[in-house]
Design a protein around this motif. Structure first.
Motif, PDB file in Angstrom:
ATOM      1  N   VAL A  31      -1.621   6.508   6.893  1.00 37.57           N
ATOM      2  CA  VAL A  31      -2.879   6.105   7.528  1.00 37.57           C
ATOM      3  C   VAL A  31      -2.661   5.856   9.013  1.00 37.57           C
ATOM      4  O   VAL A  31      -3.422   6.330   9.864  1.00 37.57           O
ATOM      5  CB  VAL A  31      -3.450   4.842   6.852  1.00 37.57           C
ATOM      6  N   LEU A  68      -7.659  -1.054   6.982  1.00 36.85           N
ATOM      7  CA  LEU A  68      -7.224  -0.934   5.589  1.00 36.85           C
ATOM      8  C   LEU A  68      -6.587  -2.230   5.100  1.00 36.85           C
ATOM      9  O   LEU A  68      -6.829  -2.666   3.971  1.00 36.85           O
ATOM     10  CB  LEU A  68      -6.236   0.229   5.456  1.00 36.85           C
ATOM     11  N   PHE A  85      -6.067   6.466  -1.121  1.00 34.03           N
ATOM     12  CA  PHE A  85      -5.333   5.217  -1.020  1.00 34.03           C
ATOM     13  C   PHE A  85      -4.868   4.763  -2.398  1.00 34.03           C
ATOM     14  O   PHE A  85      -5.365   5.205  -3.431  1.00 34.03           O
ATOM     15  CB  PHE A  85      -6.206   4.122  -0.397  1.00 34.03           C
ATOM     16  N   GLU A 109       0.175   4.459   0.892  1.00 32.60           N
ATOM     17  CA  GLU A 109       0.026   5.454   1.965  1.00 32.60           C
ATOM     18  C   GLU A 109      -0.208   4.812   3.330  1.00 32.60           C
ATOM     19  O   GLU A 109      -0.850   5.398   4.203  1.00 32.60           O
ATOM     20  CB  GLU A 109      -1.135   6.416   1.645  1.00 32.60           C
ATOM     21  N   PHE A 110       0.296   3.616   3.514  1.00 32.10           N
ATOM     22  CA  PHE A 110      -0.024   2.886   4.742  1.00 32.10           C
ATOM     23  C   PHE A 110       0.514   3.605   5.988  1.00 32.10           C
ATOM     24  O   PHE A 110      -0.179   3.736   6.991  1.00 32.10           O
ATOM     25  CB  PHE A 110       0.530   1.474   4.667  1.00 32.10           C
ATOM     26  N   LEU A 170       0.844  -1.196   0.000  1.00 30.12           N
ATOM     27  CA  LEU A 170       0.000   0.000   0.000  1.00 30.12           C
ATOM     28  C   LEU A 170       0.877   1.243   0.000  1.00 30.12           C
ATOM     29  O   LEU A 170       1.882   1.309   0.722  1.00 30.12           O
ATOM     30  CB  LEU A 170      -0.914  -0.007   1.221  1.00 30.12           C
ATOM     31  N   SER A 190      -2.061   1.446  -4.320  1.00 33.53           N
ATOM     32  CA  SER A 190      -1.075   0.384  -4.125  1.00 33.53           C
ATOM     33  C   SER A 190      -0.178   0.323  -5.344  1.00 33.53           C
ATOM     34  O   SER A 190      -0.495   0.857  -6.407  1.00 33.53           O
ATOM     35  CB  SER A 190      -1.765  -0.969  -3.905  1.00 33.53           C
ATOM     36  N   SER A 198      -7.647  -0.728  -5.691  1.00 33.22           N
ATOM     37  CA  SER A 198      -7.221  -0.159  -4.406  1.00 33.22           C
ATOM     38  C   SER A 198      -7.539   1.331  -4.307  1.00 33.22           C
ATOM     39  O   SER A 198      -7.613   1.887  -3.207  1.00 33.22           O
ATOM     40  CB  SER A 198      -5.720  -0.396  -4.194  1.00 33.22           C
TER      41      SER A 198
END
Length: 259
Positions: free
Chosen positions: A138, A150, A212, A134-135, A132, A214, A199
């Protein structure tokens, strides 16, 4: 626990199938072989109650020689191990499952990869590595519970885009791996593109929503190679996708050791 004494001649291969001792529709081959060889045997067998409910038995078969040393009977001990068997199976599942997403974990991936990498295929096999984009943002913005949510949503997205024989595992953090048996590299690329596009639609209902996305790296498996080798190529492709603006899919063709 049931202890029985049964004449050895009564258990010929034909008669063994109707043995009241075990009540199996088919006498298990290992115990039958042990009887024929007149030796001790331990075996776990699946049996069924009259209503069709399955249960597991542990059989301990012991030959009983007479005074002349000739085996005319055997002793058999039956013990219901259904509860223990279920507990063991549960522990095995937990050992090969990611608790958060329910997907297979790294240990399960390694086991699956070993068998797949030596399986011949005219189309070849492919591997996709995803994470991902922007994990961390988040987690930092909404907290780890939102990050967990997520990850579960992304796992659901992955499963919805795979065939029955495909395999997906969570490596840890926000990294996931897909194994695509009998899949050309260009077809694997299309699968990855579909997941990456999907995603974009993932959404956590919070203030100040984060977009979001990926990225994915795709590679073909080389016959007989190890997981680390294939992962190294996919990781280079993933790095190229993320450094090129994220939300894209890149392919790595050559061996990572021959760049």
């Amino acid at each position: 626990m049931v202890i029985s004494l049964v004449p050895l001649p009564a258990l010929s291969p034909d008669q063994a199938q109707s043995s009241p001792l075990i009540g199996l529709s088919e006498f298990p081959p290992p115990p039958l072989l042990a009887l024929q060889q007149q030796r001790e045997c331990h075996e776990e067998v699946l049996n069924y109650h009259k209503d069709g409910t399955p249960y597991w038995l542990h059989l301990h078969i012991v030959p009983l020689p007479d005074e002349a040393g000739k085996v005319r009977y055997f002793g058999a001990i039956e013990r219901d191990i259904t509860v223990q068997r279920k507990q063991t199976e549960r522990l095995l599942r937990l050992a090969h499952r990611d608790v958060l997403t329910g997907l297979p974990n790294r240990a399960a991936l390694e086991e699956k990869f070993r068998s797949l990498s030596i399986r011949p295929s005219a189309r070849g096999h492919s591997l996709v590595l995803l994470d991902l984009d922007e994990f961390k943002q988040v987690n930092d913005t909404y907290g780890h519970l939102a990050g967990d949510e997520l990850l579960r949503m992304f796992a659901t997205l992955l499963l919805s885009n795979l065939r029955r024989d495909d395999f997906v595992a969570r490596l840890g953090g926000d990294e996931f791996v897909i194994l695509l048996p009998d899949t050309l590299l260009e077809d694997a690329h299309q699968v990855a593109q579909k997941i990456v596009a999907g995603s974009f639609e993932l959404e956590i209902k919070k203030n100040n929503p984060i977009q979001f996305g990926s990225s994915a790296g795709v590679t073909a498996l080389l016959f007989g190679e190890g997981l680390n080798s294939a992962m190294a190529r996919a990781d280079k492709a993933l790095y190229s996708a993320k450094s090129g603006g994220k939300r894209t899919v890149k392919i790595k063709l050559k061996s990572a050791t021959h760049e």
